[in-house]
Design a protein around this motif. Structure first.
Motif, PDB file in Angstrom:
ATOM      1  N   ASP A 154      43.808  75.588  35.076  1.00 16.38           N
ATOM      2  CA  ASP A 154      45.484  76.288  34.517  1.00 16.38           C
ATOM      3  C   ASP A 154      46.303  74.500  35.080  1.00 16.38           C
ATOM      4  O   ASP A 154      45.861  74.019  35.852  1.00 16.38           O
ATOM      5  N   THR A 163      53.880  78.567  30.882  1.00 11.66           N
ATOM      6  CA  THR A 163      54.587  78.855  32.283  1.00 11.66           C
ATOM      7  C   THR A 163      54.926  80.734  31.738  1.00 11.66           C
ATOM      8  O   THR A 163      55.503  81.163  32.721  1.00 11.66           O
ATOM      9  N   ALA A 165      53.879  83.498  32.080  1.00 10.41           N
ATOM     10  CA  ALA A 165      53.172  84.738  33.784  1.00 10.41           C
ATOM     11  C   ALA A 165      54.475  84.020  34.841  1.00 10.41           C
ATOM     12  O   ALA A 165      54.834  85.502  35.436  1.00 10.41           O
ATOM     13  N   THR A 187      50.383  78.824  35.033  1.00 13.28           N
ATOM     14  CA  THR A 187      50.401  79.839  35.299  1.00 13.28           C
ATOM     15  C   THR A 187      52.044  79.340  36.179  1.00 13.28           C
ATOM     16  O   THR A 187      52.815  79.987  36.748  1.00 13.28           O
ATOM     17  N   VAL A 224      52.847  84.853  41.704  1.00 12.55           N
ATOM     18  CA  VAL A 224      52.156  84.002  40.131  1.00 12.55           C
ATOM     19  C   VAL A 224      51.135  83.078  41.506  1.00 12.55           C
ATOM     20  O   VAL A 224      51.556  82.754  41.804  1.00 12.55           O
ATOM     21  N   SER A 232      46.549  85.449  38.110  1.00  7.28           N
ATOM     22  CA  SER A 232      47.527  84.634  37.249  1.00  7.28           C
ATOM     23  C   SER A 232      46.859  84.831  35.938  1.00  7.28           C
ATOM     24  O   SER A 232      47.970  84.315  34.805  1.00  7.28           O
ATOM     25  N   LEU A 233      46.135  83.229  35.874  1.00  7.87           N
ATOM     26  CA  LEU A 233      45.666  83.127  34.584  1.00  7.87           C
ATOM     27  C   LEU A 233      45.516  83.907  33.669  1.00  7.87           C
ATOM     28  O   LEU A 233      45.573  83.886  32.559  1.00  7.87           O
ATOM     29  N   GLU A 251      48.501  85.336  32.111  1.00  8.16           N
ATOM     30  CA  GLU A 251      48.963  84.379  30.930  1.00  8.16           C
ATOM     31  C   GLU A 251      48.179  84.246  30.239  1.00  8.16           C
ATOM     32  O   GLU A 251      48.931  83.827  28.431  1.00  8.16           O
TER      33      GLU A 251
END
Length: 419
Positions: A61, A240, A242, A318, A330, A335-336, A339
């Motif tokens: 990330d 980014t 997300a 993210t 996030v 959350s990756l 993404e």
């Protein structure tokens, strides 16, 4: 350490899919990668049947905020993120200590950090952090960068933000100061990364020679002239998506992943309650707190598509900045996977999105020991059911995670989360 062999598995090596084949690692390092027919494994090896699965390099990330919270790094690892690149954390002693701890602990994601970021006096975020060092002019840039390097910063983060997205009007760094910061970082072999809050700041970062831009404007897509300059100048972008999706007020239901993606049991079963609640309803830590009618998430998707078509490297990051007690939607690790889905929606193929989360950030941030599956590289690995080069959401179907060749106990983590 007993050798481990993952056999009969599809292998995404960081750029392309091969196999089915076999990957062997021992003492934290990949020792052999072969395609069928694989040689007979040694009797001393642990052999894992990877039939129907895909082996990926550990995910990276490229934009997070750990806030010194060790559990954020454990949560990241539970979702296959073996390295986090933190874009602002302090105080310096605590940041260095956490980086050192993460380097030693196989049950945490590894960590690199910018430490303290560069911002204008009275600007964002220093207006609310009176002890944060600031940069008043270009004559202070060299000393600022030297101090961050002495504190152990792995790269230099530059804040280009006038506060408007947060309902304020604040001073921002002058163009000459941004140029001086980027030049000072380059002289010390450090990357410079600029937070760009709007179109004006994206242009300023490009004009000033900053290496990497993180975030994208929401008020309009990047125009073709900007994209050509970014490509010609060898710039890199961490969109980014997300956090931008959740920051934009006018996302169409037909676009993006929203908040419901965390209802997927492959995600939900490994989320603590505070993270699940933040994803569902949280509003803290977003890029925009005071949107304007022009803000649209579709603008960011269009920008990613244009950048990608022009050959500008796009990295998966993210801006995860959740922690217990901070309801940012996030969250680390999970959350990756959102993404990755958003990068595919923006026009990358699933394989290109995977590259954006593995070999590309490793290459651009100088992490030459990871990001690919090849002999001599770190055994940071993620085994997933299915084929994420066909269905990017297969990255959520995690069967096993290894960090430095040590298997993370996801079942024990799930039980801790459940209790």
């Amino acid at each position: 350490m007993q050798p481990v062999i993952i056999d009969r598995v599809r292998i995404f090596d960081g750029e392309s899919m091969t196999g089915p084949g076999s990957v062997e690692f021992a003492d934290g390092v990949i020792t052999r990668v072969v395609t069928d027919p694989a040689p007979r494994p040694p009797a001393s090896a642990e052999v894992i049947d990877g039939t129907g699965m895909t082996l990926l390099p550990g995910l990276i990330d490229a934009h997070t905020h750990v806030y010194g919270v060790e559990s954020n790094l454990e949560l990241a690892l539970a979702f296959g993120v073996t390295t986090e690149l933190d874009m602002f954390m302090g105080p310096p002693e605590a940041t260095r200590a956490l980086c050192e701890l993460a380097a030693e602990r196989a049950d945490l994601a590894d960590l690199r950090s910018a430490g303290l970021l560069a911002s204008a006096p009275g600007g964002h975020p220093g207006v609310g952090m009176p002890d944060l060092p600031t940069v008043a002019g270009p004559e202070q840039a060299d000393a600022f960068v030297a101090a961050r390097q002495a504190e152990g910063a792995h790269f230099i983060k530059i804040m280009l933000d006038d506060g408007v997205n947060h309902g304020m009007s604040l001073p921002s760094l002058a163009p000459a100061t941004v140029t001086a910061l980027a030049d000072a970082a380059r002289r010390r072999s450090l990357l410079s990364v600029a937070h760009v809050s709007a179109m004006w700041s994206a242009r300023l970062a490009l004009d000033s020679g900053v290496d990497i831009l993180t975030h994208l404007p929401l008020e309009a897509p990047l125009d073709e002239a900007f994209v050509r300059r970014a490509a010609d100048g060898g710039r890199v972008v961490i969109p980014t998506l997300a956090i931008l999706e959740l920051s934009a007020p006018q996302s169409s239901p037909a676009t993006g992943v929203g908040r419901s993606w965390a209802d997927d049991p492959r995600i939900a079963d490994h989320l603590p309650d505070h993270a699940r609640a933040a994803i569902a309803e949280g509003r803290e830590g977003l890029c925009v707190e005071h949107p304007v009618p022009e803000h649209r998430f579709g603008h960011a998707l269009s920008s990613v598509a244009r950048l990608h078509r022009a050959g500008v490297p796009v990295l998966a990051g993210t801006d995860a900045n959740h922690r217990p007690g901070r309801a940012c939607p996030v969250v680390h690790g999970a959350s990756l996977h959102a993404e990755l889905a958003l990068l595919v929606e923006a026009g990358l193929t699933p394989a290109q999105a995977l590259t954006a989360a593995t070999s590309a950030p490793a290459a651009h941030f100088g992490l030459g020991d990871r990001g690919v599956i090849a002999p001599g590289r770190r055994a940071d690995l993620v085994l997933v059911a299915g084929d994420p080069t066909e269905d990017i959401t297969a990255t959520r179907s995690i069967e096993a995670v290894w960090r430095g060749g040590v298997r993370f106990d996801r079942e024990a983590h799930r039980k801790r989360v459940a209790s």
